[in-house]
Enzyme design. Structure first.
Site, PDB file in Angstrom:
ATOM      1  N   TYR A  40       0.839  -1.207   0.000  1.00 47.36           N
ATOM      2  CA  TYR A  40       0.000   0.000   0.000  1.00 47.36           C
ATOM      3  C   TYR A  40       0.874   1.257   0.000  1.00 47.36           C
ATOM      4  CZ  TYR A  40      -3.843   3.102   1.503  1.00 47.36           C
ATOM      5  OH  TYR A  40      -4.786   4.100   1.591  1.00 47.36           O
ATOM      6  N   SER A  51     -14.514   1.836  12.821  1.00 39.53           N
ATOM      7  CA  SER A  51     -15.644   0.939  12.556  1.00 39.53           C
ATOM      8  C   SER A  51     -15.573  -0.290  13.454  1.00 39.53           C
ATOM      9  CB  SER A  51     -15.687   0.553  11.077  1.00 39.53           C
ATOM     10  OG  SER A  51     -14.417   0.171  10.630  1.00 39.53           O
TER      11      SER A  51
END
Ligand code: UDP
Length: 317
Positions: free
Chosen positions: A149, A193
């Site tokens: 990433y 989350s």
């Protein structure tokens, strides 16, 4: 003036929020691209009947064939949660960052379109400079589990600036710091989350490591506002520019805050810290303030309330 705007990663968390914001302007026509790996059509279902909105299921690692004249491209396509981009998906993540950027830059070049890269604070890796300023070149482990990433996004930035230097493509690069809010997936895997969904289900909150690592959390509406201002900014200002909320919290503070809001009686449990997990992160946003007249408006406690409300409804379904 009518504009055709292409958004890659358009069914993802930030992408779908961006689609909803841009469609509000009646002059805008939106082409939303996604392979729905982490995104979901549910996030844009309310837009599908709008004649100014079109969804194309497409993976950005291959070129997109379209005859439509495109004016602006927002390139967000890439899994952004460590649990989604690492492991078996690592090579796919690098390809998405690099080939996705290349394919979209080619499309921008052909269309003479303006193109924005949603880059990331991960380009700074494990930062040795705090807070992080855009001129800091970062401290990334090139062979670690996050590097697919980090290095993928770094390479994408490099491609953007080369397309600008070589072909004169109008580019914009923003570096997004941790962002949260409605339209995040329940199983996203990122900390906000996870903690909210755990607390709403009455489960223990899982802190990785001792919880002393820090992050600075920006509410999604603030990040979207910044990206629109950046797209509208003078062509001479390409960035990169940090977009994030400079209020820094430890992960333990975040867990306690969410527990307090949902259920004081829940336990916090500790799990191993994944390797290369950055120790601290906080954006220096002086450049965004100066160039875009932007700074976040929504405090963490207010943004968490809105996000909790969203997840409450989502979990009831
Ligand atoms: N984290 C945690 N519990 C979780 C998920 C994440 O303690 O259930 C930690 C994670 O190790 C990291 C921080 O929270 O230190 C932010 O993680 P996230 O995956 O949200 O974003 P990133 O690491 O990419 O900033």
């Amino acid at each position: 003036m009518h504009k055709t705007i292409l958004i890659t990663g358009g069914t993802g968390f930030i992408g779908s929020n961006l689609c909803k914001r841009l469609i509000q302007d009646e002059n805008n026509k939106i082409i939303c691209i996604d392979n729905n790996y982490t995104g979901t059509l549910d996030n844009v279902r309310d837009l599908l009947s709008n004649p100014r909105f079109r969804f194309i299921e497409h993976d950005v690692t291959t070129a997109l064939q379209t005859d439509e004249k495109i004016d602006e491209i927002y390139n967000l396509a890439c899994p952004a949660s460590p649990t989604a981009y690492q492991g078996e998906k690592a090579i796919f993540t690098t390809k998405t960052c690099v080939l996705g950027a290349l394919n979209m830059l080619e499309l921008a070049r052909k269309n003479n379109a303006k193109i924005m890269q949603f880059s990331t604070s991960e380009v700074y890796g494990e930062p040795l400079v705090h807070p992080q300023i855009e001129t800091y070149r970062g401290n990334v482990n090139p062979i670690g589990i996050r590097s697919c990433y980090d290095e993928g996004k770094r390479c994408a930035e490099s491609l953007f600036f080369d397309y600008n230097r070589i072909y004169g493509v109008k580019i914009k690069v923003i570096r997004i710091f941790n962002t949260y809010g409605p339209l995040m997936a329940v199983n996203d895997g990122r900390v906000v989350s996870n903690f909210i969904c755990q607390a709403l289900r009455g489960e223990d909150l899982t802190i990785y490591g001792d919880g002393s690592q820090t992050r600075s959390f920006c509410y999604v509406d603030d990040s979207i506002e910044a990206s629109l201002r950046m797209m509208a900014a003078d062509d001479n200002f390409s960035g990169p520019v940090n977009i994030g909320n400079p209020e820094e919290f430890t992960i333990k503070e975040l867990a306690e805050l969410i527990r307090e809001k949902i259920n004081q009686n829940l336990h916090i449990i500790y799990k191993p810290l994944p390797s290369d997990d950055p120790t601290q992160r906080k954006p220096d946003i002086s450049l965004a303030k100066k160039q875009l007249g932007w700074e976040p408006q929504i405090k963490l406690t207010e943004g968490l309330d809105k996000t909790i409300e969203y997840f409450q409804k989502k979990l009831q379904k």
